[in-house]
Structure formats: C-alpha cells, structure tokens
Design a protein around this motif. Structure first.
Motif, mmCIF file in Angstrom:
data_model
loop_
_atom_site.group_PDB
_atom_site.id
_atom_site.type_symbol
_atom_site.label_atom_id
_atom_site.label_comp_id
_atom_site.label_asym_id
_atom_site.label_seq_id
_atom_site.Cartn_x
_atom_site.Cartn_y
_atom_site.Cartn_z
ATOM 1 N N GLY A 123 -59.360 -19.925 -26.838
ATOM 2 C CA GLY A 123 -60.284 -19.163 -27.672
ATOM 3 C C GLY A 123 -61.547 -18.746 -26.941
ATOM 4 O O GLY A 123 -61.851 -19.245 -25.862
ATOM 5 N N GLY A 124 -62.250 -17.824 -27.567
ATOM 6 C CA GLY A 124 -63.515 -17.343 -27.017
ATOM 7 C C GLY A 124 -64.335 -16.710 -28.118
ATOM 8 O O GLY A 124 -64.051 -16.882 -29.295
ATOM 9 N N SER A 125 -65.334 -15.958 -27.708
ATOM 10 C CA SER A 125 -66.215 -15.294 -28.670
ATOM 11 C C SER A 125 -65.758 -13.853 -28.886
ATOM 12 O O SER A 125 -64.836 -13.376 -28.229
ATOM 13 N N ARG A 126 -66.455 -13.151 -29.754
ATOM 14 C CA ARG A 126 -66.188 -11.730 -29.989
ATOM 15 C C ARG A 126 -66.880 -10.844 -28.961
ATOM 16 O O ARG A 126 -66.648 -9.646 -28.920
ATOM 17 N N LEU A 127 -67.759 -11.437 -28.138
ATOM 18 C CA LEU A 127 -68.425 -10.664 -27.093
ATOM 19 C C LEU A 127 -67.431 -10.333 -25.982
ATOM 20 O O LEU A 127 -66.444 -11.047 -25.795
ATOM 21 N N PRO A 128 -67.684 -9.273 -25.226
ATOM 22 C CA PRO A 128 -66.777 -8.941 -24.127
ATOM 23 C C PRO A 128 -66.810 -10.011 -23.033
ATOM 24 O O PRO A 128 -67.796 -10.750 -22.901
ATOM 25 N N ASN A 129 -65.729 -10.085 -22.270
ATOM 26 C CA ASN A 129 -65.691 -10.990 -21.126
ATOM 27 C C ASN A 129 -66.758 -10.598 -20.115
ATOM 28 O O ASN A 129 -67.215 -9.449 -20.088
ATOM 29 N N VAL A 130 -67.122 -11.550 -19.275
ATOM 30 C CA VAL A 130 -68.171 -11.344 -18.283
ATOM 31 C C VAL A 130 -67.529 -11.274 -16.898
ATOM 32 O O VAL A 130 -66.705 -12.125 -16.553
ATOM 33 N N PRO A 131 -67.898 -10.279 -16.091
ATOM 34 C CA PRO A 131 -67.325 -10.207 -14.741
ATOM 35 C C PRO A 131 -67.794 -11.374 -13.874
ATOM 36 O O PRO A 131 -68.886 -11.915 -14.072
ATOM 37 N N ALA A 132 -66.955 -11.745 -12.936
ATOM 38 C CA ALA A 132 -67.254 -12.856 -12.027
ATOM 39 C C ALA A 132 -68.583 -12.634 -11.318
ATOM 40 O O ALA A 132 -68.916 -11.510 -10.945
ATOM 41 N N GLU A 133 -69.314 -13.726 -11.165
ATOM 42 C CA GLU A 133 -70.569 -13.730 -10.402
ATOM 43 C C GLU A 133 -70.511 -14.949 -9.471
ATOM 44 O O GLU A 133 -71.267 -15.897 -9.609
ATOM 45 N N PHE A 134 -69.569 -14.924 -8.542
ATOM 46 C CA PHE A 134 -69.365 -16.055 -7.647
ATOM 47 C C PHE A 134 -70.497 -16.156 -6.644
ATOM 48 O O PHE A 134 -70.962 -15.152 -6.106
ATOM 49 N N SER A 135 -70.919 -17.380 -6.386
ATOM 50 C CA SER A 135 -71.978 -17.642 -5.403
ATOM 51 C C SER A 135 -71.351 -18.136 -4.118
ATOM 52 O O SER A 135 -70.436 -18.956 -4.150
ATOM 53 N N GLY B 238 -67.265 -20.879 -4.688
ATOM 54 C CA GLY B 238 -66.971 -19.481 -4.401
ATOM 55 C C GLY B 238 -65.807 -18.912 -5.193
ATOM 56 O O GLY B 238 -65.450 -17.752 -5.022
ATOM 57 N N GLN B 239 -65.211 -19.729 -6.094
ATOM 58 C CA GLN B 239 -64.048 -19.294 -6.876
ATOM 59 C C GLN B 239 -64.349 -19.191 -8.375
ATOM 60 O O GLN B 239 -63.591 -18.574 -9.117
ATOM 61 N N TYR B 240 -65.415 -19.859 -8.792
ATOM 62 C CA TYR B 240 -65.828 -19.862 -10.198
ATOM 63 C C TYR B 240 -67.331 -19.616 -10.246
ATOM 64 O O TYR B 240 -68.053 -19.922 -9.300
ATOM 65 N N THR B 241 -67.799 -19.094 -11.372
ATOM 66 C CA THR B 241 -69.213 -18.773 -11.535
ATOM 67 C C THR B 241 -70.006 -20.011 -11.933
ATOM 68 O O THR B 241 -69.642 -20.702 -12.890
ATOM 69 N N ILE B 242 -71.084 -20.272 -11.216
ATOM 70 C CA ILE B 242 -72.032 -21.336 -11.563
ATOM 71 C C ILE B 242 -73.161 -20.689 -12.358
ATOM 72 O O ILE B 242 -73.791 -19.753 -11.882
ATOM 73 N N TRP B 243 -73.398 -21.202 -13.581
ATOM 74 C CA TRP B 243 -74.493 -20.631 -14.378
ATOM 75 C C TRP B 243 -75.540 -21.652 -14.802
ATOM 76 O O TRP B 243 -76.546 -21.300 -15.423
ATOM 77 N N GLY B 244 -75.344 -22.932 -14.453
ATOM 78 C CA GLY B 244 -76.333 -23.923 -14.853
ATOM 79 C C GLY B 244 -76.198 -25.226 -14.097
ATOM 80 O O GLY B 244 -75.229 -25.444 -13.351
ATOM 81 N N GLN B 245 -77.189 -26.099 -14.321
ATOM 82 C CA GLN B 245 -77.211 -27.424 -13.709
ATOM 83 C C GLN B 245 -77.825 -28.406 -14.697
ATOM 84 O O GLN B 245 -78.913 -28.152 -15.232
ATOM 85 N N VAL B 246 -77.131 -29.505 -14.948
ATOM 86 C CA VAL B 246 -77.684 -30.556 -15.802
ATOM 87 C C VAL B 246 -78.860 -31.183 -15.060
ATOM 88 O O VAL B 246 -78.719 -31.606 -13.916
ATOM 89 N N VAL B 247 -80.025 -31.202 -15.712
ATOM 90 C CA VAL B 247 -81.211 -31.812 -15.106
ATOM 91 C C VAL B 247 -81.552 -33.148 -15.753
ATOM 92 O O VAL B 247 -82.291 -33.943 -15.171
ATOM 93 N N SER B 248 -81.026 -33.405 -16.934
ATOM 94 C CA SER B 248 -81.111 -34.741 -17.529
ATOM 95 C C SER B 248 -79.996 -34.873 -18.565
ATOM 96 O O SER B 248 -79.563 -33.886 -19.155
#
Length: 174
Positions: free
Chosen positions: A77-89, A128-138
């Motif tokens: 499942g997902g949302s009704r929003l469009p998919n997001v293009p890859a942003e690999f780092s 380099g294969q998946y998008t990183i969008w965050g980091q747990v800081v606590s």
C-alpha cells in the motif's frame, strides 16, 4: 563565537524534524532535505495529513530494519500522492547506518511513495541504491523495541507495533 551564535547553531530545525510517537516512547528524526528534497516534501505532506497515524510496522527484520508507512499493513500500500523519483546519495555523502531512515520502494527505483524503513544496523548494500531522507537523532531505544517478524522476510503476520502518531516538530505547540 558568541553564546547567541552557538545557541542558534545548536537549535534544531523544527520544520525538518519529525516526532514519531510509538507505544514505548518518542523517536525524533532529523529530515535530510539536503539529500532528498522531494522525499522530505512528500513525508512532511503525508505527516501533516495524519497519514502515518496508527499505521503498522509490517516488516521488521532483526539486525536489519523496521519498515512501516503502509496503511494496509501488507507492504503493497501507499498514499494517493504520486510516487517520488529516486534521490540516491553517493556513499561518500550518506550511508545506511544505524538510525538512518530510507524510502522503501519496489524494484522500480522511482516507486517510493509513503513507505519507509529505519535501520537497526549498517547495511552497505543499500548505499547508493535507496533514498536516505532522515536520521534518528533520539529514540533508537524505542525503535529497538518494535516486534520482529518471523522468517527471512521479516513480515509481521499480526502487526502489534504501530506508529501511534507522527508530527512535524514545527507544528507542535512548544
């Protein structure tokens, strides 16, 4: 450096901070618009809609990651929003380490939508294969308490651990 300058540098960016409340406590995630601006925009939009509230962690693999963000709990499942293009780092810029939050997707690199995963341990194979969008800081101690799934797939047959509520920190009264 003045005390005011040091304080300003240390202050969190509330617009790019998420509060993820789980049954065992709060997880604070620093968003990474510098790495994945489109993914961060989508995550914040869905968070502000209340999309993630009460969604299960449907795939949880010991020593690897906890995956959520699918309201159906099936992993499809997902949302009704469009998919997001890859942003690999490139790995020189960001790596999948303990606490890294990435965008889950199908085999199509441009299929990320709402699902995400939080790393329990480093996974260089994802760099380099998946998008990183965050980091747990606590709150990684809270993430560590999420119930693991059975078998190699880590699918949780009856997901008991849910994302109770997620909010953009800027939207939470002080």
């Amino acid at each position: 450096m003045t005390d005011e300058t040091a304080e300003a540098q240390a202050a969190p960016d509330l617009e790019n901070t998420l509060y993820m409340d789980l049954k065992d406590g709060r997880v604070v995630i620093r968003l990474r618009p510098d790495l994945a601006p489109k993914h961060v925009e989508q995550i914040k939009a869905l968070t502000r809609q209340g999309f993630y509230d009460n969604t299960p962690f449907h795939r949880v693999i010991e020593g690897f990651m906890a995956q959520g963000g699918d309201p159906t709990g099936t992993g499809t499942g997902g949302s009704r929003l469009p998919n997001v293009p890859a942003e690999f780092s490139p790995p020189a810029r960001a790596r999948f380490l303990r606490g890294t939050v990435g965008a889950a997707r199908s085999s199509d690199p441009n299929s990320a939508n709402s699902q995400f995963f939080i790393m329990f341990a480093p996974a260089p194979s994802l760099d380099g294969q998946y998008t990183i969008w965050g980091q747990v800081v606590s709150g990684m101690d809270v993430v560590d308490k999420i119930k693991r799934g059975a078998g190699g797939s880590g699918t949780v047959a009856q997901p008991v651990d849910r994302l109770v509520r997620m909010r953009v920190a800027a939207d939470v009264p002080a």
